[in-house]
Design a protein around this motif. Structure first.
Motif, mmCIF file in Angstrom:
data_model
loop_
_atom_site.group_PDB
_atom_site.id
_atom_site.type_symbol
_atom_site.label_atom_id
_atom_site.label_comp_id
_atom_site.label_asym_id
_atom_site.label_seq_id
_atom_site.Cartn_x
_atom_site.Cartn_y
_atom_site.Cartn_z
ATOM 1 N N ARG A 50 -4.785 4.067 -3.579
ATOM 2 C CA ARG A 50 -4.222 3.115 -2.982
ATOM 3 C C ARG A 50 -3.184 3.374 -2.786
ATOM 4 N NH1 ARG A 50 -9.000 -1.448 -4.523
ATOM 5 N NH2 ARG A 50 -10.933 -0.186 -3.506
ATOM 6 N N HIS A 51 -2.089 2.939 -2.235
ATOM 7 C CA HIS A 51 -0.980 2.403 -1.638
ATOM 8 C C HIS A 51 -0.568 1.420 -2.126
ATOM 9 C CE1 HIS A 51 -0.489 7.174 -2.221
ATOM 10 N NE2 HIS A 51 -2.194 7.724 -0.632
ATOM 11 N N TYR A 52 0.507 0.949 -1.979
ATOM 12 C CA TYR A 52 0.725 -0.290 -1.774
ATOM 13 C C TYR A 52 2.802 -0.413 -1.588
ATOM 14 C CZ TYR A 52 -2.647 -2.389 -3.789
ATOM 15 O OH TYR A 52 -4.112 -2.971 -4.056
ATOM 16 N N ARG A 65 -4.964 -2.433 5.080
ATOM 17 C CA ARG A 65 -5.136 -3.908 4.533
ATOM 18 C C ARG A 65 -3.490 -4.358 4.584
ATOM 19 N NH1 ARG A 65 -8.617 -6.649 0.302
ATOM 20 N NH2 ARG A 65 -10.584 -5.780 2.577
ATOM 21 N N HIS A 110 3.464 -6.704 2.620
ATOM 22 C CA HIS A 110 2.600 -6.285 2.758
ATOM 23 C C HIS A 110 1.274 -4.993 2.638
ATOM 24 C CE1 HIS A 110 4.890 -8.316 -1.099
ATOM 25 N NE2 HIS A 110 5.121 -6.937 -1.818
ATOM 26 N N LEU A 116 -1.914 -2.620 2.122
ATOM 27 C CA LEU A 116 -2.875 -1.882 1.082
ATOM 28 C C LEU A 116 -3.363 -0.782 1.785
ATOM 29 C CD1 LEU A 116 -4.244 -1.515 -1.132
ATOM 30 C CD2 LEU A 116 -5.785 -2.546 -0.175
ATOM 31 N N TYR A 117 -3.152 0.675 1.539
ATOM 32 C CA TYR A 117 -3.656 1.181 2.179
ATOM 33 C C TYR A 117 -4.273 2.337 1.395
ATOM 34 C CZ TYR A 117 -2.810 6.762 4.148
ATOM 35 O OH TYR A 117 -4.024 7.403 4.879
ATOM 36 N N SER A 118 -6.081 2.052 1.379
ATOM 37 C CA SER A 118 -6.952 3.302 0.490
ATOM 38 C C SER A 118 -7.636 4.606 1.510
ATOM 39 C CB SER A 118 -8.281 1.692 0.360
ATOM 40 O OG SER A 118 -8.628 2.501 -0.682
ATOM 41 N N LYS A 146 0.147 1.676 -10.971
ATOM 42 C CA LYS A 146 0.192 0.154 -10.802
ATOM 43 C C LYS A 146 -0.662 -0.599 -11.836
ATOM 44 C CE LYS A 146 -0.738 -4.207 -7.827
ATOM 45 N NZ LYS A 146 -2.228 -4.737 -6.961
#
Length: 367
Positions: A6-8, A60, A66, A68-70, A114
């Motif tokens: 998961r990348h933020y 998302r 921001h 969210l790449y899951s 995180k």
């Protein structure tokens, strides 16, 4: 293994107004139209993603920009791990997986965990054939390349402890049995040459086979491993048991040769001085003055010479059947005792005691 990445990050261009502060979710088709981090595994020798029915990708976007790449996928990674086999197979290894951006330096992209160690989670049902995962933790550092600059790098450190039960059954237990089997020769008659020689050679060859099999499945390292110490000490114990019988056999041969030479010095038909009993006869050569001739045969002696010219004489008397039987039983008992050589008697205590002492030191150091 299955990885859930998961990348933020924040992209002002993707911000949008929202009255209820709700996010927008997209599938993997949007990935090709926006920027995503180019993360790869450092020091990876080989890796590939398993095919699935559909790409498990979710994006998302939040109203403040921001993203969210899951990404959930099964990936097989063969990575380098520096291991120290000096305590093998009682060793504990620490292996690391490293993730880094390929193109973007720390000025363009910053990678960090995180939630620290809580960012990683494992399934309790997962187990390895040779190792037990004791613990894992996360770190992050900067990596420098002289040609391109500084990069953020993420680390996943695994502490692995090797399962010892397999090696106990395949290596340590057979080696210990061979050492104990070599001690059986100490209780075999020292004149049973074929039995003791064949037993010694069998144990030596078996130990050589065990050592060869262990080294064939191990990397060729230039230092001594813990299993090498145990196997080679066991080999020395087995080899010393063979040398012990060589010494016993040599001393037995020398002793028998000495006894044979002493027997040959005594000619047939003459009296052995060490075992000869003499008696002084009286003037008439009749009954002796002493009454201590029990067990000897009596012979009447006659002579035509005058009594005053007859000198006392020493005669050899034959041993009666009763004394002969007692002497044979005594010699038979001495022969049974002499068959157990002194070296064998000491070896029955020294070899097991030394091997037990070695095991106490070995397992107290490496466990």
């Amino acid at each position: 293994m299955t990885l859930y990445l998961r990348h933020y990050w924040k992209d002002e261009r993707l911000s949008f107004p929202s009255k209820h502060n709700k996010s927008m979710t997209f599938d993997g088709r949007l990935v090709k139209k926006i920027w995503v981090p180019d993360v790869f595994f450092v020091h990876s020798k080989r890796s590939f993603i398993h095919d699935t029915t559909t790409e498990n990708i979710m994006i998302r976007v939040y109203p403040d920009g921001h993203v969210l790449y899951s990404l959930s996928f099964r990936v097989t990674v063969t990575s380098a791990c520096n291991m120290d086999f000096s305590r093998f197979p009682l060793d504990t290894q620490t292996c690391t997986l490293e993730l880094e951006s390929y193109a973007y330096t720390d000025e363009d992209l910053m990678l960090y965990w995180k939630s620290g160690d809580e960012s990683l989670s494992t399934d309790d049902k997962i187990s390895l054939s040779q190792f037990l995962i004791q613990k894992f933790h996360t770190t992050s550092r900067l990596a420098f390349y002289s040609s391109t600059g500084w990069y953020n790098r993420l680390y996943i450190n695994f502490t692995l402890r090797r399962h010892i039960f397999f090696f106990l059954l395949q290596t340590y237990f057979p080696a210990t049995l061979m050492v104990m089997l070599s001690w059986v020769s100490f209780w075999i008659d020292r004149r049973a040459v074929p039995a003791r020689v064949s037993l010694g050679i069998t144990t030596v060859l078996t130990m050589s086979t065990i050592i060869t099999g262990v080294n064939a499945s191990m990397p060729r390292v230039s230092y001594i491993k813990a299993v090498d110490i145990y196997l080679w000490v066991s080999f020395v114990f087995v080899f010393l048991s063979v040398l012990e019988y060589a010494a016993v056999n040599y001393l037995t041969t020398v002793h028998d040769g000495t006894d044979r030479k002493l027997r040959q010095k005594t000619l047939p038909g003459t009296c052995d001085i060490s075992s000869m009993r003499t008696m002084m006869l009286n003037e008439a050569y009749g009954r002796p003055e002493s009454n201590g001739l029990a067990g000897y045969t009596q012979t009447t002696v006659s002579s035509e010479e005058p009594a005053e010219k007859q000198d006392p004489m020493a005669v050899c008397l034959s041993i009666g059947p009763e004394v002969k039987g007692a002497k044979k039983r005594t010699l038979r008992g001495l022969r049974i005792i002499q068959n157990t050589h002194a070296i064998d008697a000491y070896s029955r205590m020294i070899f097991p005691g030394a091997f037990i002492f070695f095991n106490l030191i070995y397992w107290s150091v490496y466990l």
